[in-house]
Motif scaffolding. Structure first.
Motif, PDB file in Angstrom:
ATOM      1  N   ILE A 216      -8.874  -4.644 -11.772  1.00 59.38           N
ATOM      2  CA  ILE A 216      -7.660  -5.294 -12.279  1.00 59.38           C
ATOM      3  C   ILE A 216      -6.385  -4.801 -11.598  1.00 59.38           C
ATOM      4  CG2 ILE A 216      -6.198  -5.623 -14.329  1.00 59.38           C
ATOM      5  CD1 ILE A 216      -8.813  -5.949 -15.939  1.00 59.38           C
ATOM      6  N   PRO A 217      -6.179  -3.484 -11.400  1.00 63.39           N
ATOM      7  CA  PRO A 217      -4.945  -3.058 -10.713  1.00 63.39           C
ATOM      8  C   PRO A 217      -4.810  -3.640  -9.299  1.00 63.39           C
ATOM      9  CG  PRO A 217      -6.003  -1.179 -11.754  1.00 63.39           C
ATOM     10  CD  PRO A 217      -6.963  -2.335 -11.854  1.00 63.39           C
ATOM     11  N   PHE A 218      -5.917  -3.792  -8.609  1.00 56.92           N
ATOM     12  CA  PHE A 218      -5.909  -4.373  -7.275  1.00 56.92           C
ATOM     13  C   PHE A 218      -5.470  -5.845  -7.333  1.00 56.92           C
ATOM     14  CE2 PHE A 218      -8.257  -6.372  -3.693  1.00 56.92           C
ATOM     15  CZ  PHE A 218      -7.616  -5.730  -2.646  1.00 56.92           C
ATOM     16  N   HIS A 219      -6.030  -6.593  -8.283  1.00 57.67           N
ATOM     17  CA  HIS A 219      -5.646  -8.003  -8.443  1.00 57.67           C
ATOM     18  C   HIS A 219      -4.167  -8.130  -8.800  1.00 57.67           C
ATOM     19  CE1 HIS A 219      -9.654  -9.524  -7.912  1.00 57.67           C
ATOM     20  NE2 HIS A 219     -10.121  -8.792  -8.905  1.00 57.67           N
ATOM     21  N   LYS A 220      -3.676  -7.249  -9.667  1.00 57.90           N
ATOM     22  CA  LYS A 220      -2.254  -7.269 -10.032  1.00 57.90           C
ATOM     23  C   LYS A 220      -1.377  -7.057  -8.803  1.00 57.90           C
ATOM     24  CE  LYS A 220      -2.442  -5.715 -14.850  1.00 57.90           C
ATOM     25  NZ  LYS A 220      -1.993  -4.656 -15.782  1.00 57.90           N
ATOM     26  N   ALA A 221      -1.779  -6.134  -7.941  1.00 53.16           N
ATOM     27  CA  ALA A 221      -0.999  -5.857  -6.726  1.00 53.16           C
ATOM     28  C   ALA A 221      -0.993  -7.070  -5.797  1.00 53.16           C
ATOM     29  CB  ALA A 221      -1.559  -4.629  -6.011  1.00 53.16           C
ATOM     30  N   ILE A 222      -2.129  -7.724  -5.658  1.00 50.95           N
ATOM     31  CA  ILE A 222      -2.183  -8.918  -4.801  1.00 50.95           C
ATOM     32  C   ILE A 222      -1.298 -10.016  -5.364  1.00 50.95           C
ATOM     33  CG2 ILE A 222      -3.673 -10.811  -4.023  1.00 50.95           C
ATOM     34  CD1 ILE A 222      -5.896  -8.722  -3.695  1.00 50.95           C
TER      35      ILE A 222
END
Length: 145
Positions: free
Chosen positions: A118-124
């Motif tokens: 989830i943190p990776f998707h938020k950053a994208i």
């Protein structure tokens, strides 16, 4: 979500010899859709698998938001299994609305007890190049997380 019908179901029907329904020949795509695959992987540790017990789980809701998942609070993620926890999908009248809904849905999604993507998707989703649609096949290789 952009077709308004279950595309996979229709593909299976056709593979089983059924004819393409007449209504399907005239359908039109509508809006824009985005999918984030939520995995039990730690993006801060090179996406290392994150087996363990999910201690809290809450799926997002609201207009144009769907989460296909099998997990629940108390679910044990085995170390020797696929890390996919669910597919978070948003739909909107255009790309901007789909992105805004995905941003909200990612913020609403609660999965505790294991690390997730989830943190990776938020950053994208927050990345200006992604939001502008200015990305290419090497986008993730060049992405600074």
């Amino acid at each position: 979500m952009v077709t308004g019908f279950d595309l996979l179901k229709e593909q299976i029907n056709i593979a089983n010899g059924l004819k393409l329904p007449r209504w399907l020949r005239k359908f039109r795509l509508r809006g824009h859709s985005i999918e984030c695959r939520i995995n039990a992987e730690d993006p801060y540790k090179n996406f290392q698998p994150s087996p363990g017990k999910i201690t809290a789980f809450h799926a997002p809701g609201g207009p144009g938001t769907r989460m296909d998942t099998h997990v629940y609070a108390g679910y044990e993620i085995p170390s020797n299994y696929d890390s996919l926890l669910g597919k978070l999908i948003t739909h909107g009248k255009d790309r901007e609305e789909a992105i805004a809904r995905m941003e909200r849905a990612l913020d609403e999604t609660i999965i505790e007890g294991v690390a997730t993507s989830i943190p990776f998707h938020k950053a994208i989703i927050k990345d200006p190049a992604f939001r502008a649609g200015d990305f290419h096949i090497d986008f993730l290789n060049d992405f600074k997380f």
